[in-house]
Design a protein around this motif. Structure first.
Motif, PDB file in Angstrom:
ATOM      1  N   SER A 433     -11.999 -10.069 -16.584  1.00 59.72           N
ATOM      2  CA  SER A 433     -11.046  -9.193 -15.893  1.00 59.72           C
ATOM      3  C   SER A 433      -9.808  -8.930 -16.741  1.00 59.72           C
ATOM      4  O   SER A 433      -9.160  -7.905 -16.592  1.00 59.72           O
ATOM      5  CB  SER A 433     -10.664  -9.786 -14.540  1.00 59.72           C
ATOM      6  OG  SER A 433     -10.209 -11.103 -14.705  1.00 59.72           O
ATOM      7  N   ILE A 436      -9.974  -5.562 -19.032  1.00 58.35           N
ATOM      8  CA  ILE A 436     -10.243  -4.265 -18.418  1.00 58.35           C
ATOM      9  C   ILE A 436      -9.286  -3.221 -18.980  1.00 58.35           C
ATOM     10  O   ILE A 436      -8.105  -3.485 -19.187  1.00 58.35           O
ATOM     11  CB  ILE A 436     -10.115  -4.388 -16.886  1.00 58.35           C
ATOM     12  CG1 ILE A 436     -11.352  -5.084 -16.347  1.00 58.35           C
ATOM     13  CG2 ILE A 436      -9.934  -3.028 -16.236  1.00 58.35           C
ATOM     14  CD1 ILE A 436     -11.207  -5.521 -14.925  1.00 58.35           C
ATOM     15  N   ILE A 439      -8.472   1.225 -14.498  1.00 60.29           N
ATOM     16  CA  ILE A 439      -9.027   1.041 -13.165  1.00 60.29           C
ATOM     17  C   ILE A 439      -8.781   2.308 -12.358  1.00 60.29           C
ATOM     18  O   ILE A 439      -7.686   2.867 -12.411  1.00 60.29           O
ATOM     19  CB  ILE A 439      -8.352  -0.140 -12.437  1.00 60.29           C
ATOM     20  CG1 ILE A 439      -8.397  -1.387 -13.314  1.00 60.29           C
ATOM     21  CG2 ILE A 439      -9.024  -0.413 -11.106  1.00 60.29           C
ATOM     22  CD1 ILE A 439      -7.571  -2.522 -12.778  1.00 60.29           C
ATOM     23  N   ARG A 456     -13.597   1.953  -9.731  1.00 62.16           N
ATOM     24  CA  ARG A 456     -14.336   2.097 -10.982  1.00 62.16           C
ATOM     25  C   ARG A 456     -13.508   1.464 -12.081  1.00 62.16           C
ATOM     26  O   ARG A 456     -12.303   1.715 -12.190  1.00 62.16           O
ATOM     27  CB  ARG A 456     -14.564   3.584 -11.254  1.00 62.16           C
ATOM     28  CG  ARG A 456     -15.538   3.869 -12.365  1.00 62.16           C
ATOM     29  CD  ARG A 456     -16.002   5.320 -12.244  1.00 62.16           C
ATOM     30  NE  ARG A 456     -16.670   5.779 -13.436  1.00 62.16           N
ATOM     31  CZ  ARG A 456     -17.926   5.480 -13.743  1.00 62.16           C
ATOM     32  NH1 ARG A 456     -18.619   4.708 -12.943  1.00 62.16           N
ATOM     33  NH2 ARG A 456     -18.475   5.945 -14.845  1.00 62.16           N
ATOM     34  N   VAL A 457     -14.153   0.654 -12.866  1.00 64.38           N
ATOM     35  CA  VAL A 457     -13.434  -0.147 -13.853  1.00 64.38           C
ATOM     36  C   VAL A 457     -14.022   0.103 -15.228  1.00 64.38           C
ATOM     37  O   VAL A 457     -15.228   0.009 -15.414  1.00 64.38           O
ATOM     38  CB  VAL A 457     -13.557  -1.646 -13.484  1.00 64.38           C
ATOM     39  CG1 VAL A 457     -13.043  -2.502 -14.609  1.00 64.38           C
ATOM     40  CG2 VAL A 457     -12.816  -1.940 -12.197  1.00 64.38           C
ATOM     41  N   SER A 459     -14.397  -0.940 -19.127  1.00 67.72           N
ATOM     42  CA  SER A 459     -14.206  -1.992 -20.122  1.00 67.72           C
ATOM     43  C   SER A 459     -14.293  -1.317 -21.478  1.00 67.72           C
ATOM     44  O   SER A 459     -14.493  -0.116 -21.566  1.00 67.72           O
ATOM     45  CB  SER A 459     -15.296  -3.042 -19.987  1.00 67.72           C
ATOM     46  OG  SER A 459     -16.501  -2.533 -20.514  1.00 67.72           O
ATOM     47  N   ARG A 478      -7.570  -3.886  -7.149  1.00 72.86           N
ATOM     48  CA  ARG A 478      -6.922  -3.233  -8.273  1.00 72.86           C
ATOM     49  C   ARG A 478      -5.687  -4.026  -8.717  1.00 72.86           C
ATOM     50  O   ARG A 478      -5.490  -4.287  -9.896  1.00 72.86           O
ATOM     51  CB  ARG A 478      -6.535  -1.802  -7.874  1.00 72.86           C
ATOM     52  CG  ARG A 478      -6.052  -0.927  -8.988  1.00 72.86           C
ATOM     53  CD  ARG A 478      -4.601  -0.498  -8.869  1.00 72.86           C
ATOM     54  NE  ARG A 478      -4.094  -0.407  -7.522  1.00 72.86           N
ATOM     55  CZ  ARG A 478      -4.064   0.699  -6.807  1.00 72.86           C
ATOM     56  NH1 ARG A 478      -4.548   1.807  -7.298  1.00 72.86           N
ATOM     57  NH2 ARG A 478      -3.529   0.689  -5.610  1.00 72.86           N
ATOM     58  N   LEU A 481      -6.729  -7.295 -10.439  1.00 75.79           N
ATOM     59  CA  LEU A 481      -7.260  -7.089 -11.787  1.00 75.79           C
ATOM     60  C   LEU A 481      -6.143  -6.703 -12.749  1.00 75.79           C
ATOM     61  O   LEU A 481      -6.080  -7.187 -13.872  1.00 75.79           O
ATOM     62  CB  LEU A 481      -8.346  -6.015 -11.762  1.00 75.79           C
ATOM     63  CG  LEU A 481      -9.629  -6.390 -11.025  1.00 75.79           C
ATOM     64  CD1 LEU A 481     -10.570  -5.200 -10.939  1.00 75.79           C
ATOM     65  CD2 LEU A 481     -10.328  -7.551 -11.704  1.00 75.79           C
TER      66      LEU A 481
ATOM     67  N   SER B 145     -11.917   6.976 -20.607  1.00 74.94           N
ATOM     68  CA  SER B 145     -10.999   5.919 -20.202  1.00 74.94           C
ATOM     69  C   SER B 145      -9.551   6.232 -20.541  1.00 74.94           C
ATOM     70  O   SER B 145      -8.714   5.361 -20.580  1.00 74.94           O
ATOM     71  CB  SER B 145     -11.397   4.602 -20.850  1.00 74.94           C
ATOM     72  OG  SER B 145     -11.104   4.641 -22.213  1.00 74.94           O
TER      73      SER B 145
END
Lengths: 493, 179
Positions: A433, A436, A439, A456-457, A459, A478, A481, B145
């Motif tokens: 975590s 990450i 988020i 939705r995360v 990496s 959220r 994290l 992202s």
């Protein structure tokens, strides 16, 4: 680390350069046009002169490439000079190396030589191979690279000596063969083979004709008599069995070539595996670079009660998209006991999966039902009442959706965020975590009216979604994290 | 449920909803409107051409399509654009940055400052006319992202960029010391 002079690699490396140069011959394809368009005489001239000239060119080119390829180690960095016409000079700091592999191709082995592959990550990704250096040199260079990194990380426990490994896992040949069965990538090629079936048809017919006179055919006849179906059916079944047998056999063979003698070790925080039949590969990563762990069990794997674990490391997304699957860090096959042990090594928590809201499967089911109903109503005008039979798909969809929902779950604790999906097999994705990247909490109008949200995360290696959880829980998740991310001050990339 | 509250440092990270979210500049509406019109122009032109040249059998569908496009454009201009802009907000905190968008489809994206790889301020020709810029924050997750905050006054965008860049480099410096 003192500066040394420019060194050439072993002359055997010419084989490496030749093999690397052969694909470039494709660039000469325009030559084919005059060869095809020109007359017979022109073609014979080409054959007599062009082919030897071409071969000579390749040989000279290869030799020149070898001649102009040299390297130098200097103050914790590697310098390379290469190229015949376009001279290239490259400097790679050991600190920036993400990955150091030693490959032992078959043509180097009799000479006790190896190829050292170095990879650096970051915005400018570079991949460097030094072919044809002695195994000892390669090992010591790799050691040096690792030492620089260990020094950089200020981590005393990182001397890599395979003898004193803290954890060791060796895969038996049987298990690697099982991986071949589990990971039957060739099965996906089967549809591609269909067009060839048309060419094969006449061939099959003629061979069937000759079969009719052979003793094997009488066996088919006997079988078809015994089970009271036509000979054609027996032969079709036989063909399917033989075909899939060949596919699985090939897949097992590939797995054996790739993962022969697989051995995974951990020394300190460094994991490493070594495997391969023709080319022995060594891959490694340090624990702090781990970005994602994926545990998969497909249908066949479930029958064999085995699992596969993939580990992505920093720079994974960029590196792995263009990379063949064999270059990822993979533990191809694990039985339950070894999986538990490995999970312990990776500090994966004991997951207590939390379910997601039933809307996750009910909503798609409702959409499907409405869609099918509408289609039936429309189709009724043209077709008979039989179209209503398609509604019998609904119970099936119901069962599939329910099962998928049942397998779906997420888990979060102070170290990991994990999402599990599955139908017959399963797949678990574990993200540390603290690593990450981004988020997102999102709500469609439907979810909003139900007070739900998707989380939705992202990496450094792909994204995972926790769908359909309560909005308050999503916000809490959220915040939790994010707190893990911003309070994590150790190196992670 | 095995969630340890100690990990969530509530004092440090209060829930997002009570934070003062900043809206983006309202003049970004004009930019969006022009973009919508430009995008609609090409298919509309195609429809008009079909009608003008009286292509056989296609005139009626073209007219219908043109009407549909016009309807969509009117909807986007009058309903979507103002709502989109009004509901695009950002929030910058000590340790993280957030953006929320959407009137019907809500989405809030968040990232910690210590995950930002690099920062970009971009400005298209339309944005330049209105003195706006877009701030793009890239993380290491590749592809999707990144966090894009459009419609910031150029001045603000630059200040945000400088502030964040300073924070990132100072963090990187402390990281290096720690190693």
């Amino acid at each position: 680390m003192t500066a040394s002079n420019w060194q050439r690699v072993s002359p055997v490396a010419t084989v490496y350069f030749a093999l690397k140069g052969i694909p470039h011959l494709v660039n000469l394809w325009p030559l084919l046009i005059p060869a095809l368009a020109g007359g017979e005489a022109f073609r014979s001239v080409l054959l007599v002169y062009a082919v030897p000239v071409l071969l000579l060119l390749v040989l000279v080119g290869t030799f020149l490439q070898y001649w102009f390829f040299s390297y130098r180690i200097e103050d914790g960095r590697l310098q390379l000079r290469s190229g015949v016409l376009n001279r290239k000079r490259l400097t790679l700091d050991f600190e920036r190396v993400q990955q150091a592999d030693i490959a032992h191709p078959f043509y180097f082995r009799p000479f006790n030589l190896a190829t050292l592959g170095l990879e650096s990550a970051g915005s400018a990704q570079q991949e460097v191979d030094i072919p044809g250096i002695s195994v000892a040199t390669a090992e010591s260079l790799r050691q040096r690279v690792l030492e620089v990194q260990a020094h950089k990380q200020d981590d005393a426990s990182a001397q890599v000596s395979p003898a004193g490994a803290d954890y060791r896992l060796a895969l038996s040949t049987g298990d690697i063969a099982r991986y071949g069965l589990m990971q039957n990538t060739l099965l996906y090629l089967a549809p591609l083979a269909a067009p060839f079936g048309q060419q094969l048809g006449p061939l099959l017919e003629s061979s069937v004709a000759s079969l009719e006179h052979s003793p094997i055919y009488s066996l088919f006849l006997w079988l078809s008599d015994q089970v009271a179906v036509s000979v054609a059916v027996v032969m079709a079944v036989f063909a399917v069995i033989v075909g899939s047998g060949v596919l699985f056999g090939l897949s097992v063979l590939l797995a054996l070539v790739r993962y022969w003698g697989y051995e995974l070790t951990r020394v300190g925080d460094r994991f490493q595996y070594r495997a391969g039949l023709t080319t022995v590969r060594t891959r490694g990563f340090r624990e702090h670079k781990l970005q994602k762990v994926t545990i998969v069990q497909g249908v066949i794997a479930r029958l064999l009660s085995r699992h596969t674990v993939h580990i992505s490391k920093a720079g994974g997304l960029v590196a792995q998209q263009g990379m063949p699957a064999q270059q990822r860090f993979i533990i191809p096959v694990l039985d339950l006991l070894n999986l538990v042990l490995l999970r312990g090594e990776l500090n994966l928590s004991r997951a207590q999966w939390q379910p997601v809201h039933a809307v996750f499967w009910l909503w798609p089911l409702i959409l499907w039902a409405v869609f099918l109903l509408a289609m039936c109503l429309v189709a009724m005008w043209w077709l008979s009442g039989w179209v209503w039979l398609s509604l019998s798909l609904l119970p099936l969809l119901y069962l599939i959706g329910r099962r998928r929902w049942h397998c779906m779950g997420y888990f979060v604790d102070e170290r990991w965020l994990a999402v599990r999906t599955g139908f017959i097999g399963f797949s678990e994705q574990w993200l540390p975590s603290a690593k990450i990247q981004k988020i997102e909490v999102s709500q469609s109008p439907l979810l909003r009216s139900l007070g739900l949200a998707h989380v939705r995360v992202w990496s450094a290696d792909g994204a995972v979604t926790v769908p359909c959880i309560a909005k308050a829980r999503a916000d809490e998740l959220r915040d939790q994290l994010l707190a893990d991310v911003v309070t994590y001050e150790l190196p992670w990339l | 449920m095995q969630i340890q509250d100690a990990v969530v440092e509530a004092a440090q990270l209060p829930p997002l909803l009570s934070e003062p979210w900043r809206p983006i500049d309202p003049s970004y509406q004009s930019v969006l409107r022009i973009v919508v019109c430009l995008v609609a122009l090409l298919p509309l032109a195609a429809c008009v051409a079909v009608v003008l040249f009286e292509l056989e059998g296609l005139v009626l569908p073209a007219k219908l399509l043109a009407a549909l496009i016009l309807l969509l454009v009117v909807f986007l201009l009058l309903v979507w654009v103002p709502r989109r802009v009004a509901h695009t907000q950002y929030l910058l905190r000590e340790l993280d940055v957030h953006k929320s968008t959407g009137y019907w489809w809500h989405a809030t994206v968040s990232a910690g400052h210590n995950r930002i790889q690099h920062i970009e301020v971009t400005q298209g020709p339309l944005e330049r006319v209105y003195g706006l810029s877009k701030l793009v924050l890239y993380t290491a997750g590749g592809g999707q992202s990144d966090i894009k905050i459009p419609g910031l006054p150029s001045e603000t965008a630059k200040r945000l960029k400088n502030y964040l860049t300073d924070r990132i480099t100072s963090e990187a410096a402390t990281d290096d010391d720690g190693e």
